[in-house]
Design an enzyme around this catalytic site. Structure first.
Site, PDB file in Angstrom:
ATOM      1  N   ASP A  22       0.833  -1.214   0.000  1.00 30.15           N
ATOM      2  CA  ASP A  22       0.000   0.000   0.000  1.00 30.15           C
ATOM      3  C   ASP A  22       0.866   1.261   0.000  1.00 30.15           C
ATOM      4  O   ASP A  22       1.964   1.275   0.551  1.00 30.15           O
ATOM      5  CB  ASP A  22      -0.903  -0.006   1.247  1.00 30.15           C
ATOM      6  N   HIS A  39       2.687   3.483  -9.059  1.00 25.88           N
ATOM      7  CA  HIS A  39       2.543   2.039  -9.302  1.00 25.88           C
ATOM      8  C   HIS A  39       3.786   1.485 -10.007  1.00 25.88           C
ATOM      9  O   HIS A  39       4.215   0.372  -9.726  1.00 25.88           O
ATOM     10  CB  HIS A  39       1.293   1.755 -10.132  1.00 25.88           C
ATOM     11  N   LEU A 133      10.930 -20.685  -4.058  1.00 32.59           N
ATOM     12  CA  LEU A 133       9.943 -19.741  -3.500  1.00 32.59           C
ATOM     13  C   LEU A 133       8.655 -19.837  -4.310  1.00 32.59           C
ATOM     14  O   LEU A 133       8.697 -19.847  -5.543  1.00 32.59           O
ATOM     15  CB  LEU A 133      10.490 -18.306  -3.607  1.00 32.59           C
TER      16      LEU A 133
HETATM   17  C1  FPP Z   1      -2.037   0.228  -3.362  1.00 30.68           C
HETATM   18  O1  FPP Z   1      -1.546   1.544  -3.333  1.00 30.68           O
HETATM   19  C2  FPP Z   1      -1.453  -0.480  -4.485  1.00 30.68           C
HETATM   20  C3  FPP Z   1      -2.153  -1.011  -5.532  1.00 30.68           C
HETATM   21  C4  FPP Z   1      -3.615  -0.981  -5.603  1.00 30.68           C
HETATM   22  C5  FPP Z   1      -1.467  -1.657  -6.658  1.00 30.68           C
HETATM   23  C6  FPP Z   1      -0.335  -2.569  -6.311  1.00 30.68           C
HETATM   24  C7  FPP Z   1       0.476  -2.721  -7.516  1.00 30.68           C
HETATM   25  C8  FPP Z   1       1.808  -2.702  -7.579  1.00 30.68           C
HETATM   26  C9  FPP Z   1       2.692  -2.657  -6.418  1.00 30.68           C
HETATM   27  C10 FPP Z   1       2.497  -2.656  -8.896  1.00 30.68           C
HETATM   28  C11 FPP Z   1       2.713  -3.887  -9.646  1.00 30.68           C
HETATM   29  C12 FPP Z   1       2.629  -5.190  -8.971  1.00 30.68           C
HETATM   30  C13 FPP Z   1       3.112  -6.322  -9.527  1.00 30.68           C
HETATM   31  C14 FPP Z   1       2.898  -7.643  -8.864  1.00 30.68           C
HETATM   32  C15 FPP Z   1       3.861  -6.292 -10.785  1.00 30.68           C
HETATM   33  P1  FPP Z   1      -2.557   2.757  -3.528  1.00 30.68           P
HETATM   34  O2  FPP Z   1      -2.597   3.102  -4.973  1.00 30.68           O
HETATM   35  O3  FPP Z   1      -3.882   2.408  -2.929  1.00 30.68           O
HETATM   36  O4  FPP Z   1      -1.826   3.854  -2.717  1.00 30.68           O
HETATM   37  P2  FPP Z   1      -2.512   5.034  -1.884  1.00 30.68           P
HETATM   38  O5  FPP Z   1      -3.280   4.384  -0.778  1.00 30.68           O
HETATM   39  O6  FPP Z   1      -1.338   5.806  -1.403  1.00 30.68           O
HETATM   40  O7  FPP Z   1      -3.381   5.806  -2.836  1.00 30.68           O
END
Ligand code: FPP
Length: 244
Positions: A22, A39, A133
């Site tokens: 997050d 992201h 893993l």
């Molecule tokens: C939450 O942060 C994150 C996500 C919804 C996306 C997670 C994706 C990745 C880490 C990128 C790619 C992953 C892989 C496996 C290649 P948020 O956008 O909700 O952050 P915020 O709460 O600060 O708005």
């Protein structure tokens, strides 16, 4: 249920670490960048988490990459995330394969774009014999949806006579979940300072140690994983029993 004494007090390395990645959006906003950039940097941190698990000899890592609720985000963000998953699987699968990583997915994969579904199947097949893993990526995943689906599968088996109602046990239920065959997470980490499970591994996290870290996901490094593991090792797990 028996008292699990051997696992109770030993500060051993967790067998399964699950992470709610997050804070990508906030990381980007703090730098006056678009959420999409957050992201992209988040995808780089995924490599850190994988490397960290390999180095610490943690055999299972599960990452929450896209929830069933994330479809409600703006179309541009959803498309960008799908592009990142596409890019990540294409670019990383050979390297992960060489490193002995088995790639696995949980969630409603059928909802993903067709070409991403093909990459998912291909990467799972390519890496299926690896055992260093097990990297499980939760895509279009929701814990409540997973539990409802498991209940449906069991109900169907009872309806067809394949299963007796009395044989529905916790073990039988667990084996109907997407995570069948994977041990429950010992350690569940959430980054960004938020303290919620957000519909992640609801059944499986019943006895997980929860570690909430202030670091935003794109800044997550192997050292952060080590810090969370150290905290885990300092806790005493009792599984509802008493310490001996
Ligand atoms: C939450 O942060 C994150 C996500 C919804 C996306 C997670 C994706 C990745 C880490 C990128 C790619 C992953 C892989 C496996 C290649 P948020 O956008 O909700 O952050 P915020 O709460 O600060 O708005």
């Amino acid at each position: 249920m028996g008292i699990i004494q051997s696992k109770t007090l030993l500060p051993q390395i967790p067998e399964h670490v699950a992470i709610i990645m997050d804070g990508n959006g906030r990381w980007a906003t703090r730098r006056s960048l678009s959420r999409l950039k957050g992201h992209e940097h988040g995808a780089k941190a995924v490599r850190e988490a994988v490397k960290g698990c390999v180095e610490l000899e943690i055999p299972y890592l599960t990452l929450f990459a896209f929830s069933s609720e994330n479809w409600k985000r703006p179309e541009e963000e959803v498309n960008h995330l799908m592009g990142l998953f596409r890019f990540f699987i294409k670019r990383e699968m050979n390297e992960l394969n060489s490193a002995g990583v088995r790639i696995n997915f949980i969630g409603n994969i059928n909802k993903l774009p067709d070409d991403v579904q093909i990459l998912v199947e291909y990467s799972v097949d390519l890496t299926k014999s690896n055992s260093k893993l097990v990297l499980t990526i939760a895509l279009s995943y929701g814990g409540q949806e997973e539990i409802v689906n498991a209940a449906r599968r069991l109900a169907e088996k009872v309806k067809t006579g394949e299963l007796n109602l009395d044989d529905i046990s916790e073990e039988e239920f667990a084996s109907s979940l997407d995570t069948a065959g994977i041990p429950d997470p010992d350690l569940l980490i959430r980054t960004s300072g938020e303290k919620r499970l957000s519909n992640f591994l609801l059944w499986q996290s019943a006895y997980s140690e929860l570690v909430f870290m202030d670091v935003l996901w794109p800044d997550f490094k192997k050292e952060d994983l080590q810090q969370a593991v150290d905290e885990y090792c300092n806790r005493c797990r009792r599984y509802g029993a008493v310490s001996v």
